[in-house]
Write a protein that holds these residues in place. Structure first.
Motif, PDB file in Angstrom:
ATOM      1  N   GLY A 119       2.908  -1.707   8.422  1.00 16.45           N
ATOM      2  CA  GLY A 119       3.685  -2.253   7.315  1.00 16.45           C
ATOM      3  C   GLY A 119       3.024  -2.014   5.978  1.00 16.45           C
ATOM      4  N   PRO A 139       0.213  -6.102   2.312  1.00 14.74           N
ATOM      5  CA  PRO A 139       0.032  -6.658   0.957  1.00 14.74           C
ATOM      6  C   PRO A 139      -1.378  -7.199   0.734  1.00 14.74           C
ATOM      7  CG  PRO A 139       1.956  -7.641   2.061  1.00 14.74           C
ATOM      8  CD  PRO A 139       1.273  -6.789   3.073  1.00 14.74           C
ATOM      9  N   VAL A 177       7.717  -1.053   3.372  1.00 13.49           N
ATOM     10  CA  VAL A 177       8.374  -2.044   2.513  1.00 13.49           C
ATOM     11  C   VAL A 177       8.043  -3.452   2.991  1.00 13.49           C
ATOM     12  CG1 VAL A 177      10.290  -0.597   1.741  1.00 13.49           C
ATOM     13  CG2 VAL A 177      10.497  -1.881   3.885  1.00 13.49           C
ATOM     14  N   ASP A 202     -10.538  -0.096   7.968  1.00 15.65           N
ATOM     15  CA  ASP A 202      -9.883  -0.542   9.200  1.00 15.65           C
ATOM     16  C   ASP A 202     -10.450   0.130  10.453  1.00 15.65           C
ATOM     17  OD1 ASP A 202      -8.662   1.761   7.932  1.00 15.65           O
ATOM     18  OD2 ASP A 202      -7.178   1.731   9.528  1.00 15.65           O
ATOM     19  N   ILE A 220       0.816  -1.213   0.000  1.00 18.94           N
ATOM     20  CA  ILE A 220       0.000   0.000   0.000  1.00 18.94           C
ATOM     21  C   ILE A 220       0.852   1.267   0.000  1.00 18.94           C
ATOM     22  CG2 ILE A 220      -1.998  -1.060   1.143  1.00 18.94           C
ATOM     23  CD1 ILE A 220      -1.042   0.257   3.777  1.00 18.94           C
TER      24      ILE A 220
END
Ligand code: NAD
Length: 358
Positions: free
Chosen positions: A282, A285, A70, A335, A13
């Motif tokens: 993070g 993904p 990352v 979220d 993202i």
């Protein structure tokens, strides 16, 4: 002269959320020069290394770095030095980013997201300043050895070394005092000086540094007590300053008080206030490319960039107030969604922050 901002979107993202933060920074009337470079897995794909020299050079020359995130499971098979996450460690090391600032803010509008009772956490606003480049994580010697004479003589024994040099404690204490000076003027230094020599030394130095900051009230707390107080009465804290090991644990504990990972910004600074600004989460993904990620942690990281690297505190306040305004309007990404609220996409949330800034 224009301020140079290196934009490193990264993986998952990362590109979607940094795009929204760049839009916000661009709308403030500042003279900013943005340059984008690949980092993490995206850089492995494009240039064969998670932190290619061209990206590192761009970061070094910038006043501040806006970093997305990352990592992706498709890189799990790579050698350790080629893993996307190595890019963050490489940037920290190359830029000397020794001070990690992690606010834990719980907007009253999101008080139900916390696992603690709303009255304990609603309106929470604390800042954890964690030393990032020293302590037992980097101390030498370390390893596995034959135990020396004593009760375990002859057995194999794992060991690490905790140490802090005076200059390391001084500079992180100064960051803590300065941050407290921009907030509610209270600094709590967390250590374990009842047991550890390193901690007693830490405490002595922090007390000495306090003389430079007479407008900040300094207190001390043992780390075990701090862990308890953070869940008992977290609103008692303003700024906490602590070492790498204790800060690692306490900053995650404080993050969880807020219950919404998509809302938490962070900054890592060096001695010249050059900084890397990134959301605490993070690369997610699982939701990448779907325009559903929450961009607010990254937008709030951009506010920290304004405050700490560009010394534009008033503009940082404006961005933070715009984020509060969209929450008050009931706009929520997935979220943080609750029944009765309006579900919005990543880009729509960015639009709303821009409108609230006007
Ligand atoms: P994560 O933070 O990426 O995701 C955890 C959960 O939170 C997922 O369900 C995700 O969808 C959700 N989430 C995270 N950020 C969100 C946002 N902004 N909006 C909505 N939902 C969000 O942690 P993970 O799944 O453990 O790790 C994924 C990858 O990220 C791994 O490769 C990991 O190494 C990497 N990672 C990178 C950083 C960094 O770049 N600083 C930090 C932590 C993890």
């Amino acid at each position: 002269m224009a301020h140079k901002i290196a934009v490193l979107p990264g993986d998952g993202i990362g590109p979607e959320i940094t795009e929204q933060a760049v839009r916000v920074l661009s709308a403030l009337g500042l003279d900013l020069e943005f340059e984008t470079a690949p980092v993490g897995g995206a850089a492995v794909d494009a240039l064969g290394h998670p932190l290619p020299p061209s990206t590192l050079d761009l970061a070094k020359a910038a006043d501040a770095i806006l970093f997305g995130a990352v990592g992706h499971w498709k890189y799990d098979g790579l050698a350790r030095e080629l893993r996307p996450e190595q890019a963050i460690l490489g940037l920290r090391k190359a830029l000397g980013l020794f001070a990690n600032l992690r606010p834990a803010i719980l907007y009253p509008e999101l008080a139900n997201a916390s696992s603690l009772r709303p009255e304990v956490v609603s309106g929470l606003d604390i800042l954890i300043v964690r030393e990032l480049t020293g302590d037992i994580y980097f101390g030498q010697p370390r390893g596995v050895r034959k135990a020396p004479p004593g009760p375990f003589e002859g057995e194999l024994q794992g060991f690490d070394t905790m140490h802090y040099a005076e200059s390391e404690v001084r500079r992180i204490a100064q960051v803590g005092f300065r941050a407290a000076g921009k907030r509610r003027h209270r600094l709590c230094s967390v250590d374990k000086s009842n047991v550890l020599e390193t901690s007693q030394f830490w405490r002595d130095i922090v007390i000495d540094v306090a003389r430079e900051f007479p407008d900040v009230e300094l207190t001390h707390m043992y780390v075990d007590n701090a862990a308890m107080q953070l869940v008992r009465a977290p609103k008692e804290f303003d700024v906490i300053v602590t070492g790498n090991l204790f800060g690692d644990i306490l900053s995650d504990e404080a993050a969880m008080l807020t219950g919404s990972i998509g809302m938490l910004p962070s900054a890592s600074l060096n001695a010249s206030n050059q900084g890397l600004y990134e959301p605490s989460h993070g690369s997610a993904p699982d939701i990448a490319g779907k325009n559903v990620a929450n961009p607010l942690a990254t937008i709030l990281s951009a506010a920290m960039l304004l405050r700490y690297s560009l010394d534009a505190g008033a503009l940082a306040d404006r961005v933070e107030q715009a984020v509060r305004a969209v929450l008050r309007q009931g706009l929520r990404t997935d979220d943080i969604f609750e029944p009765g609220m309006t579900r919005v996409s990543t880009s729509r949330m960015g639009d709303a922050v821009l409108e609230a800034l006007k």
